[in-house]
Scaffold this motif. Structure first.
Motif, PDB file in Angstrom:
ATOM      1  N   SER A  13       0.768  -1.062  -0.044  1.00  0.00           N
ATOM      2  CA  SER A  13      -0.018  -0.087   0.039  1.00  0.00           C
ATOM      3  C   SER A  13       0.718   1.243  -0.077  1.00  0.00           C
ATOM      4  CB  SER A  13      -0.866   0.111   1.264  1.00  0.00           C
ATOM      5  OG  SER A  13      -1.902   1.090   1.124  1.00  0.00           O
ATOM      6  N   TYR A  15       1.032   5.858  -0.006  1.00  0.00           N
ATOM      7  CA  TYR A  15       0.318   7.277   0.031  1.00  0.00           C
ATOM      8  C   TYR A  15       0.913   8.143  -1.032  1.00  0.00           C
ATOM      9  CZ  TYR A  15      -1.260   6.251   4.849  1.00  0.00           C
ATOM     10  OH  TYR A  15      -2.015   5.711   5.888  1.00  0.00           O
ATOM     11  N   VAL A  20       4.484   2.435   1.527  1.00  0.00           N
ATOM     12  CA  VAL A  20       4.327   2.289   3.014  1.00  0.00           C
ATOM     13  C   VAL A  20       4.401   0.558   3.484  1.00  0.00           C
ATOM     14  CG1 VAL A  20       3.012   2.519   5.146  1.00  0.00           C
ATOM     15  CG2 VAL A  20       2.831   4.323   3.434  1.00  0.00           C
ATOM     16  N   GLY A  43       4.270   1.377   9.471  1.00  0.00           N
ATOM     17  CA  GLY A  43       3.128   0.993   8.824  1.00  0.00           C
ATOM     18  C   GLY A  43       1.724   0.180   9.408  1.00  0.00           C
ATOM     19  N   SER A  45      -0.757   1.163  11.266  1.00  0.00           N
ATOM     20  CA  SER A  45      -2.338   1.613  11.019  1.00  0.00           C
ATOM     21  C   SER A  45      -2.446   1.596   9.405  1.00  0.00           C
ATOM     22  CB  SER A  45      -2.129   3.333  11.306  1.00  0.00           C
ATOM     23  OG  SER A  45      -1.910   3.414  12.652  1.00  0.00           O
ATOM     24  N   THR A  46      -1.711   1.693   8.616  1.00  0.00           N
ATOM     25  CA  THR A  46      -1.709   1.461   7.189  1.00  0.00           C
ATOM     26  C   THR A  46      -2.283   0.069   6.891  1.00  0.00           C
ATOM     27  OG1 THR A  46      -0.115   3.192   6.544  1.00  0.00           O
ATOM     28  CG2 THR A  46      -0.907   1.806   4.973  1.00  0.00           C
ATOM     29  N   ALA A  50      -5.950  -0.871   5.250  1.00  0.00           N
ATOM     30  CA  ALA A  50      -5.648  -1.648   4.176  1.00  0.00           C
ATOM     31  C   ALA A  50      -6.754  -2.929   4.414  1.00  0.00           C
ATOM     32  CB  ALA A  50      -4.386  -2.285   3.846  1.00  0.00           C
ATOM     33  N   ARG A  55      -7.876   2.046   3.323  1.00  0.00           N
ATOM     34  CA  ARG A  55      -6.612   2.311   2.412  1.00  0.00           C
ATOM     35  C   ARG A  55      -6.712   1.453   1.424  1.00  0.00           C
ATOM     36  NH1 ARG A  55      -4.742   6.832   2.627  1.00  0.00           N
ATOM     37  NH2 ARG A  55      -3.121   5.942   1.290  1.00  0.00           N
TER      38      ARG A  55
END
Length: 238
Positions: A13, A15, A20, A43, A45-46, A50, A55
């Protein structure tokens, strides 16, 4: 990866132009609690976003209950059974506690009847929410808002609960209530939990296993029964 409630394969994923997540593979067995740990900015929280659908994945896939959900929007993942409590809680400040909880019912989609009410077990887990059910969300303390955010996610009857830093800025007595509630939803309701948490002593008391992240990758995984929080904290330099 057969038997997993949720698995990711080669998940990436980004930004914009900044990637990230890199080739992330995790597997969550039904009815288990897994701690996702690592320093800020690696990463975690990403990855939760996802999985929840807030995300976008730029590569790889996400499989939930045997179905590929990589391309599904967040609301369809919620209806499929994924509950998400983001960092910062994101409750509705102008709605009452009860109204906030009722918004969580819609996440159940077809699994929640038209006359559905907020499940009683949410008030059993967090008795304070019943006492303040008519109070507007914006007037709650941080601990009350966190309980409300978790309760709202549980109202949709998820099978997977994603939590991002649920103890951040919370007073110790509420941290204890959250810990007891998470034990109950796993052990009594059979829910699977993936939790991002910096407070390792807290999460080590109930998590079955951990995944450690650095630089957007999974760099270690193991059992909380065989490795101490201090040992793993040293691994990821928390």
């Amino acid at each position: 990866m057969s038997g997993a409630l949720l698995s990711t394969e080669g998940l990436a994923s980004a930004y914009g132009q900044s990637q990230v997540l890199w080739d992330v593979g995790i597997e969550l067995a039904p009815g288990t609690a897994t701690a996702l740990i690592g320093r800020n900015g690696v990463g975690k929280s990403t990855l939760l976003g996802a999985i929840a659908g807030t995300r976008s994945a730029t590569a790889g896939r996400i499989v939930f209950e045997g179905a590929d959900i990589t391309g599904l929007p967040a609301y369809r993942r919620a209806r499929a059974g994924i509950g998400y409590v983001p960092q910062g809680r994101h409750i509705f400040p102008h709605l009452t506690v009860m109204e906030n909880l009722e918004t969580g019912l819609s996440a159940g989609g077809g699994r929640v009847g038209g006359n559905a009410r907020v499940p009683q077990h949410i008030f059993d887990l967090f008795p304070k929410l019943h006492a303040i059910r008519d109070r507007k969300g914006g007037f709650l303390s941080g601990g009350e808002q966190q309980q409300l955010a978790i309760g709202r996610a549980l109202a949709g009857a998820p099978r997977l609960l994603l939590l991002d830093e649920p103890t951040e800025g919370i007073q110790p007595n509420v941290v204890q209530q959250i810990e007891a509630a998470l034990r109950t939803v796993r052990d009594t309701l059979g829910m699977t939990i993936l939790i991002v948490e910096q407070y390792l002593d807290f999460v080590w008391r109930f998590a079955d296993g951990y995944c450690a992240m650095q630089g957007g990758r999974i760099v270690g995984r193991g059992s909380t029964a065989t490795e101490t929080a201090a040992e793993v904290a040293h691994l990821v330099q928390i």
